[in-house]
Design a protein around this motif. Structure first.
Motif, mmCIF file in Angstrom:
data_model
loop_
_atom_site.group_PDB
_atom_site.id
_atom_site.type_symbol
_atom_site.label_atom_id
_atom_site.label_comp_id
_atom_site.label_asym_id
_atom_site.label_seq_id
_atom_site.Cartn_x
_atom_site.Cartn_y
_atom_site.Cartn_z
ATOM 1 N N GLU A 374 0.826 -1.211 0.000
ATOM 2 C CA GLU A 374 0.000 0.000 0.000
ATOM 3 C C GLU A 374 0.859 1.259 0.000
ATOM 4 O OE1 GLU A 374 -2.661 -0.168 3.261
ATOM 5 O OE2 GLU A 374 -3.852 -1.828 2.455
ATOM 6 N N ARG A 375 1.988 1.191 0.652
ATOM 7 C CA ARG A 375 2.869 2.359 0.729
ATOM 8 C C ARG A 375 3.778 2.485 -0.487
ATOM 9 N NH1 ARG A 375 4.844 2.375 7.110
ATOM 10 N NH2 ARG A 375 2.802 2.911 7.996
ATOM 11 N N CYS A 376 3.859 1.432 -1.279
ATOM 12 C CA CYS A 376 4.705 1.476 -2.468
ATOM 13 C C CYS A 376 4.050 2.375 -3.520
ATOM 14 C CB CYS A 376 4.909 0.066 -3.028
ATOM 15 S SG CYS A 376 5.911 0.031 -4.523
ATOM 16 N N GLN A 377 4.728 3.427 -3.915
ATOM 17 C CA GLN A 377 4.146 4.420 -4.815
ATOM 18 C C GLN A 377 3.846 3.862 -6.197
ATOM 19 O OE1 GLN A 377 6.958 7.639 -4.802
ATOM 20 N NE2 GLN A 377 6.180 8.496 -2.909
ATOM 21 N N TRP A 378 4.631 2.870 -6.639
ATOM 22 C CA TRP A 378 4.484 2.386 -7.998
ATOM 23 C C TRP A 378 3.858 0.993 -8.049
ATOM 24 C CZ3 TRP A 378 5.362 6.408 -10.925
ATOM 25 C CH2 TRP A 378 6.254 7.379 -10.487
ATOM 26 N N HIS A 379 3.282 0.558 -6.942
ATOM 27 C CA HIS A 379 2.792 -0.816 -6.902
ATOM 28 C C HIS A 379 1.520 -0.969 -7.745
ATOM 29 C CE1 HIS A 379 2.311 -4.842 -5.328
ATOM 30 N NE2 HIS A 379 1.026 -4.582 -5.197
ATOM 31 N N ASP A 380 1.599 -1.842 -8.731
ATOM 32 C CA ASP A 380 0.435 -2.172 -9.560
ATOM 33 C C ASP A 380 0.768 -3.433 -10.344
ATOM 34 O OD1 ASP A 380 -2.185 -1.657 -10.458
ATOM 35 O OD2 ASP A 380 -1.391 -0.972 -12.357
ATOM 36 N N MET A 381 1.138 -4.494 -9.604
ATOM 37 C CA MET A 381 1.634 -5.701 -10.234
ATOM 38 C C MET A 381 0.510 -6.491 -10.912
ATOM 39 S SD MET A 381 4.827 -5.792 -9.965
ATOM 40 C CE MET A 381 6.210 -5.173 -9.034
ATOM 41 N N ALA A 382 0.897 -7.279 -11.919
ATOM 42 C CA ALA A 382 -0.070 -8.127 -12.613
ATOM 43 C C ALA A 382 -0.403 -9.361 -11.787
ATOM 44 C CB ALA A 382 0.488 -8.552 -13.975
ATOM 45 N N TRP A 383 0.401 -9.679 -10.761
ATOM 46 C CA TRP A 383 0.128 -10.813 -9.887
ATOM 47 C C TRP A 383 -0.136 -10.290 -8.473
ATOM 48 C CZ3 TRP A 383 4.827 -9.603 -12.021
ATOM 49 C CH2 TRP A 383 5.819 -9.175 -11.140
ATOM 50 N N GLU A 384 -0.800 -11.112 -7.684
ATOM 51 C CA GLU A 384 -1.091 -10.735 -6.319
ATOM 52 C C GLU A 384 0.176 -10.868 -5.473
ATOM 53 O OE1 GLU A 384 -3.786 -9.431 -5.131
ATOM 54 O OE2 GLU A 384 -4.841 -9.543 -7.055
ATOM 55 N N THR A 385 0.450 -9.867 -4.667
ATOM 56 C CA THR A 385 1.611 -9.897 -3.795
ATOM 57 C C THR A 385 1.265 -10.644 -2.517
ATOM 58 O OG1 THR A 385 2.306 -7.760 -4.661
ATOM 59 C CG2 THR A 385 3.321 -8.488 -2.622
ATOM 60 N N SER A 386 2.075 -11.658 -2.184
ATOM 61 C CA SER A 386 1.833 -12.451 -0.985
ATOM 62 C C SER A 386 3.163 -12.956 -0.459
ATOM 63 C CB SER A 386 0.904 -13.626 -1.289
ATOM 64 O OG SER A 386 1.543 -14.547 -2.150
ATOM 65 N N LEU A 387 3.111 -13.668 0.678
ATOM 66 C CA LEU A 387 4.331 -14.218 1.263
ATOM 67 C C LEU A 387 4.995 -15.240 0.359
ATOM 68 C CD1 LEU A 387 3.305 -14.742 4.999
ATOM 69 C CD2 LEU A 387 4.627 -12.876 4.025
ATOM 70 N N ASP A 388 4.224 -15.802 -0.568
ATOM 71 C CA ASP A 388 4.750 -16.870 -1.413
ATOM 72 C C ASP A 388 5.551 -16.365 -2.607
ATOM 73 O OD1 ASP A 388 3.492 -18.749 0.232
ATOM 74 O OD2 ASP A 388 1.612 -18.563 -0.891
ATOM 75 N N ASN A 389 5.410 -15.093 -2.966
ATOM 76 C CA ASN A 389 6.104 -14.626 -4.167
ATOM 77 C C ASN A 389 6.951 -13.375 -3.935
ATOM 78 O OD1 ASN A 389 4.165 -12.600 -3.987
ATOM 79 N ND2 ASN A 389 2.915 -13.414 -5.650
ATOM 80 N N ILE A 390 7.223 -13.033 -2.669
ATOM 81 C CA ILE A 390 8.130 -11.918 -2.390
ATOM 82 C C ILE A 390 9.131 -12.371 -1.333
ATOM 83 C CG2 ILE A 390 6.312 -10.233 -2.864
ATOM 84 C CD1 ILE A 390 6.365 -9.627 0.158
ATOM 85 N N SER A 391 10.172 -11.593 -1.162
ATOM 86 C CA SER A 391 11.187 -11.887 -0.149
ATOM 87 C C SER A 391 10.897 -11.085 1.112
ATOM 88 C CB SER A 391 12.581 -11.530 -0.676
ATOM 89 O OG SER A 391 13.543 -11.640 0.349
ATOM 90 N N LEU A 392 11.040 -11.751 2.258
ATOM 91 C CA LEU A 392 10.878 -11.069 3.532
ATOM 92 C C LEU A 392 12.172 -10.408 3.989
ATOM 93 C CD1 LEU A 392 8.761 -13.725 5.474
ATOM 94 C CD2 LEU A 392 7.966 -11.617 4.416
ATOM 95 N N LEU A 393 13.243 -10.608 3.244
ATOM 96 C CA LEU A 393 14.548 -10.109 3.658
ATOM 97 C C LEU A 393 14.757 -8.652 3.290
ATOM 98 C CD1 LEU A 393 16.722 -13.201 2.665
ATOM 99 C CD2 LEU A 393 15.538 -12.730 4.810
#
Length: 731
Positions: A374-393
């Motif tokens: 939500e805070r990412c200014q340019w966020h508008d990905m074609a896939w849903e962002t979740s714990l399974d497809n991003i890095s927590l690091l």
């Protein structure tokens, strides 16, 4: 009289292991006779220093040196034998004893010097240092032997025992220091650390997660070392009994948990009801209707809780088979799955101090990811962002590389002001309308993010102020300014005009839109015309007296939203009976508006106010976007991006503004036009393309900056304009 007991000690040590069965005759005092008779240990004897007080320091050194050579030197052995003879003879003469002691001393000193000479000669000849068995011991070896001297009457086992005890003491000391017998260091378990409440909560969260992924031993070690408890013991028992289906014990555990519940979570009747409901359903599945009936009558009903659900449960008695029961009760059947689901429902009524909510750490991480997106200014990905497809690091941050902020083309084919532009629903065509009375159709190259001229549609007498594509991208509706009484319908595939519709010369048809299936369209204007037409141009319905300047069909395919001259948007339904109602009310004129594809948000260009975002379901103003210059000109805005998370609008200050839908301040301002930007259109299929139309007579195609570096002009009219166009980040 000289006390010969110390000499007996030395002789016993110097002589080494005996090879003869004849014991040495040692003169003992009355006290030592008694001590030997009782088998006293060496610890009970007087200290060695007192026993040897008759010897000087030099004598002790001499005897110590002789002792060190006893096991390896022949001469030392003879000296040792002499010592034995001295102490074994029946000579009580004090003077004789002193003389013999002096003789022993001299002999030992001479032997020490001889051994030293032999060791030096061996070193010079390259034989290396003398053997430890034949050479002189180091002083510490002598001291070591002195410390292990035995009292008369003790055997050689005492020496081995002393050595073993010494090793044991050394090993104990090494183990305390973290040393092991193999030479590696191994840290011992540290003392328990003191954790504050926050750290205790973190440890519990980590422990719960470790158990959820099968690392039970690691979780147990973590709880043991930290001194924390993952959950209350009563809660642990409760979980075990629920998962095993021991409903009687689970009910008993529930009563035990009652004092631990706070007023916020306490709902014992509901928890008991859920337990009995599962028990009842399992009895039905097992083919035990009498037991199920007993639960229903004697346990569930007396609770007087959720009566409607009790009636529903009673109807399950009529199920013909288990499949019918599963379907009607929406229940997965007896087993660990349904019981785990039950436990998760029960956990919601337990405070976290007693039992953590299910998958609590994963829930917190998911919330953190959602907040970052939500805070990412340019966020508008074609896939849903979740714990399974991003890095927590790392923190989530979308790249700006694919954003349309670089002018890739400037189209100069129109010879007058360009009032409108719009991409087709399939994203492969662009239509632009101008004051020069023409519409130009452009083919889109999505790979290069550019367009190519296709053909010009002519014959629009009053100019072109708006166009609208049919949902299948095959037809185009074209209208003119306020004084235009005509509407045009084009077939783009055949490149032919289907119909030019005109009801009366006094009409003003300044806007129009297709319905959702493309079989009809509505059109109207500020002079009070409002028509529902088919594709042949025939008027099917009309609504008199409505002065409108903007139209949109809703997803139900029958409700039409119309902005009128009373600063409002109203909904109209051309049914019998007709229905209309207010949706939006503004304080200033609504110049244009558009609806997002979800049919939930409306974007309004308000005269002198700028851009407003409305929720048309809740009928409330969501956001006022800042920066845009909006007077009394007709300026069009649009939604854009993969999920329509961005908004773009023209402006009277010759710029294109881009916002994130959740932020009022603009993300970027695109410069390059020389006059007012009348309209913008975001490609609905290829969101890296954006088009803008201006009073300067040009259309600009905006794309990613990376495309601009590789783009090659195909004509002087369609050229890359990096020298005259730029984008400026404003955030």
């Amino acid at each position: 009289m000289v006390d010969l007991e110390p000499l007996g000690k030395i002789a016993n040590v110097n002589s080494g292991p005996r090879t003869s069965d004849v014991p040495a005759r040692i003169l003992l005092t009355e006290t030592n006779k008694k001590t030997a008779a009782t088998g006293a240990s060496a610890e009970d004897q007087p200290p060695r220093k007192k026993a040897r007080k008759c010897l000087s320091v030099e004598e002790e050194a001499a005897f110590g040196s002789g002792t060190g050579r006893a096991s390896g030197s022949g001469s030392a052995a003879s000296s040792s034998g002499a010592a034995v003879d001295v102490v074994s003879a029946d000579d009580h003469d004090e003077n004789a004893a002193s003389a013999r002691a002096q003789h022993l001393k001299e002999t030992s000193l001479q032997q020490t010097k001889a051994d030293g000479k032999r060791a030096a000669q061996g070193a010079e000849e390259g034989d290396g240092p003398a053997s430890t068995s034949a050479g002189p011991r180091q002083p510490e070896d002598a001291n070591k032997n002195d410390s292990t001297m035995q009292q008369p009457g003790s055997n050689s086992a005492g020496n081995h025992s002393s050595e073993a005890n010494g090793h044991a003491i050394d090993e104990e000391r090494d183990s305390q220091n973290g040393a092991t017998s193999n030479g590696f260091s191994e840290m011992t378990t540290p003392s328990r650390v003191h954790l504050d409440k926050t750290n205790q909560d973190i440890v519990r969260l980590v422990g719960q997660y470790l158990k959820s992924v099968g690392l039970d031993r690691s979780a147990s070690l973590l709880m043991e070392e930290s001194g924390c408890s993952l959950e209350h013991p009563a809660a642990t028992k409760f979980r075990e009994h629920v998962l095993s289906g021991n409903w009687t014990k689970a009910d008993h555990d529930l009563r035990e948990l009652d004092p631990l519940l706070d007023s916020k979570h306490a709902n014992i009747p509901e928890m008991k009801f859920l337990l009995l409901e599962q028990k009842y359903l399992e009895f039905l599945e097992d083919g035990r209707p009498l037991d199920a009936l007993h639960v229903l009558r004697n346990e569930l009903t007396p609770l007087q809780h959720n009566i409607n659900r009790v009636h529903q449960l009673s109807s399950y008695m009529m199920c013909s088979n288990n499949q019918d029961l599963y379907q009607r009760a929406n229940w997965g059947g007896k087993g660990i799955v349904s019981r785990s689901q039950l436990m998760e429902r029960l956990q919601t009524y337990l405070p976290p101090s007693v039992m953590l909510a299910p998958r609590r750490l994963r829930t917190l991480l998911t919330q953190a990811v959602e907040l970052q997106t939500e805070r990412c200014q340019w966020h508008d990905m074609a896939w849903e962002t979740s714990l399974d497809n991003i890095s927590l690091l790392t923190d989530h941050c979308c790249s700006v590389d694919g954003f349309p902020m670089q002018a890739l083309q400037v189209l100069n084919d129109h010879c007058d002001e360009v009032w409108y532009c719009k991409f087709s629903p399939d994203g492969l065509k662009l239509a632009t309308g101008s004051k020069d009375t023409t519409v130009i159709i452009w083919d889109v190259d999505p790979v290069k993010s550019v367009v190519k001229f296709r053909r010009t549609l002519e014959g629009h007498t009053y100019g072109v102020s708006f166009v609208d594509w049919s949902p299948d991208s095959k037809h185009l509706l074209v209208g003119g300014p306020e004084e235009c009484p005509e509407i045009y319908l084009w077939n783009i595939e055949d490149e032919k005009m289907v119909v030019k519709m005109s009801h009366a010369m006094e009409d003003s048809l300044t806007c129009g839109v297709f319905n959702k299936d493309g079989t009809r369209f509505v059109t109207g204007g500020v002079r009070g015309q409002f028509y529902l037409c088919d594709l042949s141009g025939s008027i099917l319905e009309s609504w008199e007296g409505v002065r409108i300047n903007g139209l949109a069909f809703r997803s139900d395919n029958k409700t039409v939203l119309a902005a009128d001259t009373h600063h409002r948007i109203r909904a109209y339904i051309f049914d019998n009976p007709r229905v209309d109602y207010k949706v939006v009310q503004e304080q200033h004129p609504i110049m244009t508006f558009s609806i997002n594809s979800a049919d939930r948000l409306a974007l309004l260009n308000i005269a002198t106010q700028g851009l407003h975002l409305w929720d048309i379901e809740n009928k409330c103003l969501v956001r006022r976007f800042q920066g845009v210059s909006q007077g009394n000109f007709t300026i069009y805005s649009c939604f854009g991006g993969v999920h329509e998370s961005f908004i773009a609008s023209g402006s009277e200050d010759n710029k294109v503004y881009i916002w994130h839908i959740k932020r009022e301040e603009p993300l970027a301002k695109l410069t390059g036009h020389k006059k007012t930007v009348n309209c913008v259109s975001w490609n609905p299929v290829y969101p890296s393309m954006l088009a803008s139309a201006s009073d300067d007579g040009t259309i600009r195609i905006w794309g990613p900056k990376s495309h601009q570096l590789n783009h090659t002009s195909e004509s002087d009219e369609c050229s890359s304009c990096s020298s005259t166009s730029s984008w400026n980040m404003t955030s």
